[in-house]
Design a protein around this motif. Sequence first.
Motif, PDB file in Angstrom:
ATOM      1  N   ILE A  61      45.096  35.040  38.202  1.00 16.94           N
ATOM      2  CA  ILE A  61      45.993  35.992  37.528  1.00 16.94           C
ATOM      3  C   ILE A  61      47.292  36.143  38.308  1.00 16.94           C
ATOM      4  N   LEU A  62      47.199  36.230  39.623  1.00 16.72           N
ATOM      5  CA  LEU A  62      48.409  36.338  40.452  1.00 16.72           C
ATOM      6  C   LEU A  62      49.272  35.081  40.322  1.00 16.72           C
ATOM      7  N   GLN A  63      48.644  33.921  40.231  1.00 16.06           N
ATOM      8  CA  GLN A  63      49.400  32.678  40.052  1.00 16.06           C
ATOM      9  C   GLN A  63      50.118  32.671  38.704  1.00 16.06           C
ATOM     10  N   GLN A  64      49.501  33.248  37.695  1.00 21.66           N
ATOM     11  CA  GLN A  64      50.092  33.251  36.353  1.00 21.66           C
ATOM     12  C   GLN A  64      51.119  34.355  36.152  1.00 21.66           C
ATOM     13  N   PHE A  65      50.865  35.543  36.727  1.00 21.18           N
ATOM     14  CA  PHE A  65      51.705  36.705  36.423  1.00 21.18           C
ATOM     15  C   PHE A  65      52.573  37.163  37.587  1.00 21.18           C
ATOM     16  N   GLY A  66      52.362  36.619  38.767  1.00 19.32           N
ATOM     17  CA  GLY A  66      53.161  37.000  39.921  1.00 19.32           C
ATOM     18  C   GLY A  66      52.615  38.221  40.635  1.00 19.32           C
TER      19      GLY A  66
END
Length: 193
Positions: free
Chosen positions: A111-116
């Motif tokens: 999720i962090l990779q996708q949404f920052g």
Amino acid sequence: MKLGKFQLAMLDSSATKEHDLDDAQVAVFAAQLELAKRFELPVLVHTPHRDKAAGTTRTLAVVKESGLFAGSVVVDHLNEVTVKEVADSGCWMGFSIYPDTKMDPDRMVVILQQFGLERVLENSAADWGRSDPLRTYATGQAMLAAGFSEDDVDQVLWRNPVAFYGQSGRLDLSTADAPETFEGNSIQRGARA
């Protein structure tokens, strides 16, 4: 009622499904949001355990109707299904990391990779089920293993929560009067000068 943390109960005996909200529940939630606006406090909203998508959509609608600044609201217990809608709303995105169920460190990293990293709060679940308060640490380690920097980990696990809860003007992180130890344990954060 404690100002600063509100939860919307998504299940009531008059509701047919967990995400169904009756008029009384919506009125109470709206009143809580009004209190937060009046006292300039951030708001934490827990999404429902079942049918998260519908419950999250309804929660965001009530927040929008309140006129409360979206950046003062964190919608917690998100997952891959609900994160985009909350990200698009301008609210903060909250994730509770569990040891066996729901959100885990590896899913959080994706999720962090996708949404920052912006507007993301991550916490370890310590509620009615099996809990592990070190899930935040495990998530930080998973972030590092996936190529995130130590600064990225610090942002998600420290600076973001400070920025969100600091909006109240009541978060005091000064250590001027803090003792070096409490019962033999260091209570200071970070490297010593």
